[in-house]
Design an enzyme around this catalytic site. Structure first.
Site, PDB file in Angstrom:
ATOM      1  N   SER A   1      13.434   7.316  16.435  1.00  0.00           N
ATOM      2  CA  SER A   1      13.878   6.503  15.296  1.00  0.00           C
ATOM      3  C   SER A   1      13.686   7.248  13.966  1.00  0.00           C
ATOM      4  O   SER A   1      13.260   6.671  12.966  1.00  0.00           O
ATOM      5  CB  SER A   1      13.170   5.149  15.282  1.00  0.00           C
TER       6      SER A   1
ATOM      7  N   LYS B   1      23.294  13.361  22.841  1.00  0.00           N
ATOM      8  CA  LYS B   1      23.289  12.621  24.112  1.00  0.00           C
ATOM      9  C   LYS B   1      24.722  12.549  24.658  1.00  0.00           C
ATOM     10  O   LYS B   1      25.466  13.524  24.515  1.00  0.00           O
ATOM     11  CB  LYS B   1      22.635  11.249  23.925  1.00  0.00           C
TER      12      LYS B   1
ATOM     13  N   GLU C   1      14.799  10.385  28.841  1.00  0.00           N
ATOM     14  CA  GLU C   1      15.914   9.802  29.581  1.00  0.00           C
ATOM     15  C   GLU C   1      16.155  10.545  30.888  1.00  0.00           C
ATOM     16  O   GLU C   1      16.576   9.940  31.888  1.00  0.00           O
ATOM     17  CB  GLU C   1      17.165   9.794  28.696  1.00  0.00           C
TER      18      GLU C   1
ATOM     19  N   GLY D   1      15.156   4.860  19.716  1.00  0.00           N
ATOM     20  CA  GLY D   1      16.218   3.870  19.612  1.00  0.00           C
ATOM     21  C   GLY D   1      15.755   2.474  19.274  1.00  0.00           C
ATOM     22  O   GLY D   1      16.555   1.542  19.226  1.00  0.00           O
TER      23      GLY D   1
ATOM     24  N   HIS E   1      13.500  15.523  28.567  1.00  0.00           N
ATOM     25  CA  HIS E   1      13.713  14.353  27.715  1.00  0.00           C
ATOM     26  C   HIS E   1      13.367  13.087  28.501  1.00  0.00           C
ATOM     27  O   HIS E   1      13.560  13.019  29.714  1.00  0.00           O
ATOM     28  CB  HIS E   1      15.170  14.298  27.234  1.00  0.00           C
TER      29      HIS E   1
ATOM     30  N   ASN F   1      20.307  15.680  18.801  1.00  0.00           N
ATOM     31  CA  ASN F   1      20.631  15.451  20.208  1.00  0.00           C
ATOM     32  C   ASN F   1      21.719  14.384  20.292  1.00  0.00           C
ATOM     33  O   ASN F   1      21.450  13.201  20.101  1.00  0.00           O
ATOM     34  CB  ASN F   1      19.375  15.006  20.965  1.00  0.00           C
TER      35      ASN F   1
ATOM     36  N   GLU G   1       8.093  12.779  21.564  1.00  0.00           N
ATOM     37  CA  GLU G   1       8.957  11.613  21.417  1.00  0.00           C
ATOM     38  C   GLU G   1       8.304  10.416  22.112  1.00  0.00           C
ATOM     39  O   GLU G   1       8.419  10.255  23.328  1.00  0.00           O
ATOM     40  CB  GLU G   1      10.332  11.876  22.042  1.00  0.00           C
TER      41      GLU G   1
END
Length: 263
Positions: free
Chosen positions: A221, A15, A107, A181, A105, A13, A175
């Site tokens: 991660s 992003k 985000e 991250g 997702h 991904n 996730e």
């Protein structure tokens, strides 16, 4: 009827990174790196998820150079067409030979206030157009402390599968938001426990055959140094990779987890 073994899926991904020119250079270099390492095509399915503006360019490159990567989009509209400025229809993505689309997702849920109902509508939109939804679920650190590791992902997946037919092809990606991250991945056992629970949700909603064939990914991660430990777990069928998917050598090493570390 016997269920075929689940082919591992390693998905990158990107992003909001890499313009269409950078995307060409990246995909070519990744392909060359895997060829130089004598990676066996088909042992792992590789998918890349570029920004919308890169999709046509990457599609043309994959087709022209016969690069064996699947193409995916990072989102889609719940609507098929109409007055929805800035949105992208699943019909458009299907015309660009996208195989996958990421839905829900963290985000999107966090920054765009996407509810479970919106995610469910987008899953249906993807399936209408022959796209395979990669349904993302996961908990924040606050959710983890308040509800435990599985409660929020289970509720999210249950909502996303409402009205989905038993024979629909889907992918689920766990996730944990607290790991994305952060450099602090979940442990392999944590990933296994939640992925096994999510497979149970699939069995409950879509049936045992669907649960046996559906790939459940871990994301958060993921690195070359830890991918093999996740892939040893029986209910982890691959990874949705974020930052590491933007570094050619690192992503190639993740794809080659079977060789460089062993499982």
């Amino acid at each position: 009827m016997a269920i075929a073994p689940r082919t591992p899926l390693i998905a990158g991904n990107w992003k909001m990174n890499l313009d269409h020119l950078q995307a060409v250079a990246f995909v070519q270099k990744l392909h060359w790196t895997l060829k130089d390492a004598k990676h066996e095509d088909g042992s792992v399915e590789v998918a890349v998820f570029p920004p919308f503006t890169d999709l046509r360019t990457v599609q043309t490159l994959l087709d022209a150079d016969k690069i064996p990567f699947a193409l995916g989009a990072q989102d889609l509209s719940a609507h098929d067409s109409g007055a929805y400025t800035g949105e992208v229809s699943g019909a458009f993505l299907a015309k660009l030979d996208n195989r996958y689309v990421i839905i829900g997702h963290s985000e999107r849920r966090q920054y765009h206030a996407e509810s479970d109902e919106v995610v469910a509508a987008k899953v249906k939109a993807a399936l209408r157009h022959g796209l395979i939804p990669v349904i993302c679920v996961g908990e924040t650190s606050e959710d983890l402390q308040k509800f435990g590791a599985s409660a929020v992902p289970v509720a999210q997946l249950t909502a996303a599968l409402a009205g989905v037919k038993a024979d629909a092809e889907i992918v689920v990606a766990y996730e944990p938001v607290w790991a994305i991250g952060s450099g602090q991945a979940a442990t392999p056992q944590q990933a296994q426990d939640v992925c096994a629970t999510l497979r149970g949700v699939i069995a409950e909603k879509l049936g045992a055959d669907a649960a046996a064939k559906t790939r459940v990914l871990y994301g958060g991660s993921v690195k070359a140094a830890n991918i093999a430990s996740f892939m040893r777990e029986p209910d982890v069928d691959g990874a949705l990779v974020g930052g590491a998917s933007l570094v050619v050598d690192e992503f190639a090493a993740i794809i080659r987890y079977q060789k460089h570390v062993g499982v």
